[in-house]
Design a protein around this motif. Structure first.
Motif, PDB file in Angstrom:
ATOM      1  N   GLY A   1     -34.894  -9.453  68.661  1.00 57.46           N
ATOM      2  CA  GLY A   1     -33.550  -8.891  68.721  1.00 57.46           C
ATOM      3  C   GLY A   1     -32.866  -8.898  67.367  1.00 57.46           C
ATOM      4  N   ILE A   2     -33.051  -9.970  66.617  1.00 55.48           N
ATOM      5  CA  ILE A   2     -32.453 -10.037  65.274  1.00 55.48           C
ATOM      6  C   ILE A   2     -33.040  -8.944  64.392  1.00 55.48           C
ATOM      7  CG2 ILE A   2     -32.270 -11.441  63.190  1.00 55.48           C
ATOM      8  CD1 ILE A   2     -32.262 -13.924  65.054  1.00 55.48           C
ATOM      9  N   ALA A   3     -34.365  -8.794  64.438  1.00 49.82           N
ATOM     10  CA  ALA A   3     -35.004  -7.775  63.605  1.00 49.82           C
ATOM     11  C   ALA A   3     -34.579  -6.372  64.007  1.00 49.82           C
ATOM     12  CB  ALA A   3     -36.523  -7.922  63.694  1.00 49.82           C
ATOM     13  N   SER A   4     -34.368  -6.138  65.315  1.00 46.08           N
ATOM     14  CA  SER A   4     -34.007  -4.793  65.775  1.00 46.08           C
ATOM     15  C   SER A   4     -32.607  -4.382  65.350  1.00 46.08           C
ATOM     16  CB  SER A   4     -34.119  -4.713  67.296  1.00 46.08           C
ATOM     17  OG  SER A   4     -33.087  -5.458  67.934  1.00 46.08           O
ATOM     18  N   MET A   5     -31.800  -5.324  64.869  1.00 43.98           N
ATOM     19  CA  MET A   5     -30.456  -4.971  64.412  1.00 43.98           C
ATOM     20  C   MET A   5     -30.496  -4.082  63.176  1.00 43.98           C
ATOM     21  SD  MET A   5     -28.228  -6.361  66.478  1.00 43.98           S
ATOM     22  CE  MET A   5     -26.727  -6.231  65.519  1.00 43.98           C
ATOM     23  N   THR A   6     -31.469  -4.311  62.298  1.00 45.93           N
ATOM     24  CA  THR A   6     -31.486  -3.613  61.010  1.00 45.93           C
ATOM     25  C   THR A   6     -32.762  -2.820  60.747  1.00 45.93           C
ATOM     26  OG1 THR A   6     -32.325  -5.634  59.944  1.00 45.93           O
ATOM     27  CG2 THR A   6     -29.934  -5.293  59.950  1.00 45.93           C
ATOM     28  N   ASP A   7     -33.819  -3.089  61.476  1.00 41.27           N
ATOM     29  CA  ASP A   7     -35.093  -2.412  61.245  1.00 41.27           C
ATOM     30  C   ASP A   7     -35.253  -1.295  62.274  1.00 41.27           C
ATOM     31  OD1 ASP A   7     -37.969  -1.776  61.476  1.00 41.27           O
ATOM     32  OD2 ASP A   7     -38.236  -3.420  60.037  1.00 41.27           O
ATOM     33  N   ALA A   8     -35.221  -0.060  61.834  1.00 41.52           N
ATOM     34  CA  ALA A   8     -35.259   1.082  62.751  1.00 41.52           C
ATOM     35  C   ALA A   8     -36.579   1.152  63.516  1.00 41.52           C
ATOM     36  CB  ALA A   8     -35.019   2.384  61.988  1.00 41.52           C
ATOM     37  N   GLU A   9     -37.683   0.772  62.870  1.00 39.20           N
ATOM     38  CA  GLU A   9     -38.974   0.839  63.544  1.00 39.20           C
ATOM     39  C   GLU A   9     -39.074  -0.216  64.644  1.00 39.20           C
ATOM     40  OE1 GLU A   9     -42.705   1.804  64.853  1.00 39.20           O
ATOM     41  OE2 GLU A   9     -41.221   2.955  63.713  1.00 39.20           O
TER      42      GLU A   9
ATOM     43  N   LEU B   1     -44.559  -4.806  72.304  1.00 41.49           N
ATOM     44  CA  LEU B   1     -43.672  -5.668  71.517  1.00 41.49           C
ATOM     45  C   LEU B   1     -44.382  -6.913  71.006  1.00 41.49           C
ATOM     46  CD1 LEU B   1     -40.406  -5.445  73.650  1.00 41.49           C
ATOM     47  CD2 LEU B   1     -41.075  -4.077  71.660  1.00 41.49           C
ATOM     48  N   THR B   2     -45.582  -7.170  71.506  1.00 42.36           N
ATOM     49  CA  THR B   2     -46.336  -8.329  71.022  1.00 42.36           C
ATOM     50  C   THR B   2     -47.622  -7.915  70.315  1.00 42.36           C
ATOM     51  OG1 THR B   2     -47.373  -8.529  73.225  1.00 42.36           O
ATOM     52  CG2 THR B   2     -45.410  -9.874  72.798  1.00 42.36           C
ATOM     53  N   GLY B   3     -47.758  -6.642  69.998  1.00 38.96           N
ATOM     54  CA  GLY B   3     -48.899  -6.182  69.227  1.00 38.96           C
ATOM     55  C   GLY B   3     -48.805  -6.637  67.788  1.00 38.96           C
ATOM     56  N   PRO B   4     -49.929  -6.687  67.068  1.00 40.82           N
ATOM     57  CA  PRO B   4     -49.944  -7.194  65.683  1.00 40.82           C
ATOM     58  C   PRO B   4     -48.966  -6.468  64.758  1.00 40.82           C
ATOM     59  CG  PRO B   4     -52.177  -6.975  66.526  1.00 40.82           C
ATOM     60  CD  PRO B   4     -51.290  -6.353  67.547  1.00 40.82           C
ATOM     61  N   SER B   5     -48.886  -5.144  64.882  1.00 35.26           N
ATOM     62  CA  SER B   5     -48.002  -4.412  63.965  1.00 35.26           C
ATOM     63  C   SER B   5     -46.535  -4.738  64.220  1.00 35.26           C
ATOM     64  CB  SER B   5     -48.239  -2.901  64.101  1.00 35.26           C
ATOM     65  OG  SER B   5     -47.941  -2.449  65.423  1.00 35.26           O
ATOM     66  N   THR B   6     -46.166  -4.964  65.490  1.00 34.21           N
ATOM     67  CA  THR B   6     -44.783  -5.322  65.785  1.00 34.21           C
ATOM     68  C   THR B   6     -44.489  -6.742  65.318  1.00 34.21           C
ATOM     69  OG1 THR B   6     -44.826  -3.878  67.728  1.00 34.21           O
ATOM     70  CG2 THR B   6     -43.036  -5.464  67.593  1.00 34.21           C
ATOM     71  N   LEU B   7     -45.410  -7.666  65.551  1.00 31.32           N
ATOM     72  CA  LEU B   7     -45.221  -9.041  65.075  1.00 31.32           C
ATOM     73  C   LEU B   7     -45.020  -9.064  63.553  1.00 31.32           C
ATOM     74  CD1 LEU B   7     -47.983 -10.822  67.181  1.00 31.32           C
ATOM     75  CD2 LEU B   7     -45.514 -11.032  67.505  1.00 31.32           C
ATOM     76  N   TRP B   8     -45.820  -8.278  62.842  1.00 37.61           N
ATOM     77  CA  TRP B   8     -45.701  -8.229  61.387  1.00 37.61           C
ATOM     78  C   TRP B   8     -44.358  -7.625  60.986  1.00 37.61           C
ATOM     79  CZ3 TRP B   8     -46.677 -10.014  56.909  1.00 37.61           C
ATOM     80  CH2 TRP B   8     -46.453  -9.254  55.761  1.00 37.61           C
ATOM     81  N   ALA B   9     -43.926  -6.556  61.667  1.00 35.17           N
ATOM     82  CA  ALA B   9     -42.656  -5.919  61.331  1.00 35.17           C
ATOM     83  C   ALA B   9     -41.486  -6.867  61.568  1.00 35.17           C
ATOM     84  CB  ALA B   9     -42.481  -4.641  62.157  1.00 35.17           C
TER      85      ALA B   9
END
Length: 465
Positions: free
Chosen positions: A397-405, A423-431
């Protein structure tokens, strides 16, 4: 299939009837409220005047079964929006917008009336006004329904309709457990999570305020135990040049006083709410209470009658703050279609349908109850791994405040277009990790509003067929 009977003319029942019309010679909807005025709703649905949301995943399914429905709704006054026209606030701070997010603002009677017209316009679908009294069972299967015709609900005599398939779409008050027990069947497991939610809706007359804005949502962090929880608020521009506003509160008694409601709208975090509160109130104040979220689980049963399936809120009813109800119903209809097309026998239990539909239910249940469990007054049950999951969702939730992806992926799940596993895939965890590192070095800057984007224009131009 000669005949299918659908119990209930809700959106869930109408969607199921549409699917069944491709497989049955005769589809009968038994609805206690009959037809009623198309744009005022059915009196038997107490929450009909509350704000309802069609998530993008649900809209796509509705468009699948009713080609051109989106364009028809917009032509008749529904309000499409996307990207910057949709504003999400958390603790009063606006989240970064996502260009791909879309929605349509409309009232539930407006939507339900047009879907009903489409369904009843099919040659093999008809509606019978009546109150369902029970199911008919014979030789290990459901064989039809007993009902009291409209106007004779208090009479002891009932009429019957036989069927090859019965669909329970009678909502969260379904008497399925009683019908099954009375016939000697074990009922499905019923899970409840007490949420004690009260919500209040009203319409405001829209003027020239908030140009380029069509939807606003405000959520807040859970309040400490013993202190009032800040209202959750959602605003959508709907047909007729109006704002529809819903405020959700936990544990607080609903209040129909207009002055109190306007003050609560004004105090909701997020700048747009104060501007909307200054508009003219254009309706009565409508309230509704929901004690718990609930779901039924069928696949754990050792035996179940053939010829019986369950859709919509009769299957699972979630916290309405997350807007999953109508979209879940649309997805259940598509699961029913997949089951009927699979060639599985109707004289055996519909396990293929229940397995498919429980994927939808589990995903929606997991998303909504995770948010509910963060509230101090909600006492469980807690799923396995709750502590870690809640910790990660907080970081997401914190990351979704500013990261559009990150926000795009979160909204794809929230709109029921993607499964929560993305939401728990490797690319999302890294983002998420990358964004959290960046936020430690700089404070987030709330995005500025701009004009509406191309997705709303694409919705407007969806061809009718």
């Amino acid at each position: 299939m000669q005949r299918a009977v659908v119990l209930g003319g809700s959106i869930a029942g109408l969607m199921a009837a549409r699917v069944l019309s491709d497989h049955a010679d005769d589809v009968v909807i038994v609805e206690r409220d009959g037809l009623g005025p198309a744009d005022t709703g059915r009196p038997g649905v107490p929450q009909i005047k509350q704000l309802h949301v069609v998530l993008e995943g649900g809209r796509l399914q509705m468009e699948r079964w009713f080609p051109g429905l989106t364009a028809e709704l917009i032509a008749d006054g529904a309000v499409p929006s996307d990207g910057d026209a949709i504003e999400h606030y958390f603790d009063g701070v606006r989240k970064v917008p996502v260009a791909e997010e879309t929605t349509i603002g409309l009232t539930r009677p407006f939507l339900e009336g047009r879907i009903r017209d489409r369904v009843l316009g099919r040659d093999n679908v008809r509606l019978v006004p009546g109150l369902v009294r029970g199911l008919l069972f014979e030789r290990g299967r459901a064989r039809g329904v007993r009902f009291a015709p409209r106007g004779a609900e208090d009479a002891k005599e009932t009429e019957t309709l036989t069927a090859d398939l019965v669909v329970d779409a009678t909502g969260r008050s379904s008497r399925l457990e009683h019908w099954l027990r009375d016939a000697g069947w074990q009922p499905p497991r019923l899970d409840r999570m007490r949420i004690d939610l009260r919500y209040t809706t009203a319409l405001f007359r829209r003027g020239d305020e908030l140009p380029g804005v069509a939807v606003v949502q405000s959520l807040s962090s859970p309040a400490p135990a013993g202190t009032p929880q800040q209202d959750f608020g959602v605003v959508a521009e709907v047909e007729g040049g109006r704002w529809m506003v819903v405020l959700s509160a936990y544990g607080q008694p609903p209040n129909r006083d207009a002055a109190t409601f306007v003050e609560r709208v004004r105090d909701t975090p997020g700048a747009p709410f104060a501007e909307i509160a200054a508009c003219s109130l254009d309706s009565d104040i409508e309230t509704y209470q929901m004690a718990d979220s609930r779901r039924r689980t069928f696949t754990g049963l050792g035996r179940f009658p053939a010829g019986l399936v369950v859709v919509g809120d009769a299957f699972a009813s979630f916290n309405p703050v997350y807007g999953q109800g109508m979209s879940s119903a649309a997805l259940h209809a598509s699961c029913l279609s997949a089951f009927l097309r699979s060639g599985e026998r109707l004289d055996e239990p519909a396990w293929g349908y229940f397995r498919r539909a429980e994927v939808v239910v589990d995903a929606a249940w997991g998303l909504s109850t995770l948010g509910d469990l963060a509230m101090p007054h909600v006492t469980g049950p807690y799923p396995r791994g709750y502590r870690f999951t809640s910790w990660y969702v907080e970081k997401l939730g914190i990351a979704s405040m500013t990261d559009a992806e990150v926000n795009r992926r979160y909204l794809a799940v929230a709109h029921m277009r993607e499964h929560p596993r993305v939401l728990t895939g490797p690319s999302t965890l890294w983002a998420v990790a990358r964004t959290l590192r960046a936020t430690r070095r700089r404070a987030p800057v709330p995005p500025q509003r701009s004009g509406s984007g191309s997705v709303a224009n694409r919705l407007r131009s969806t061809p009718a067929s």
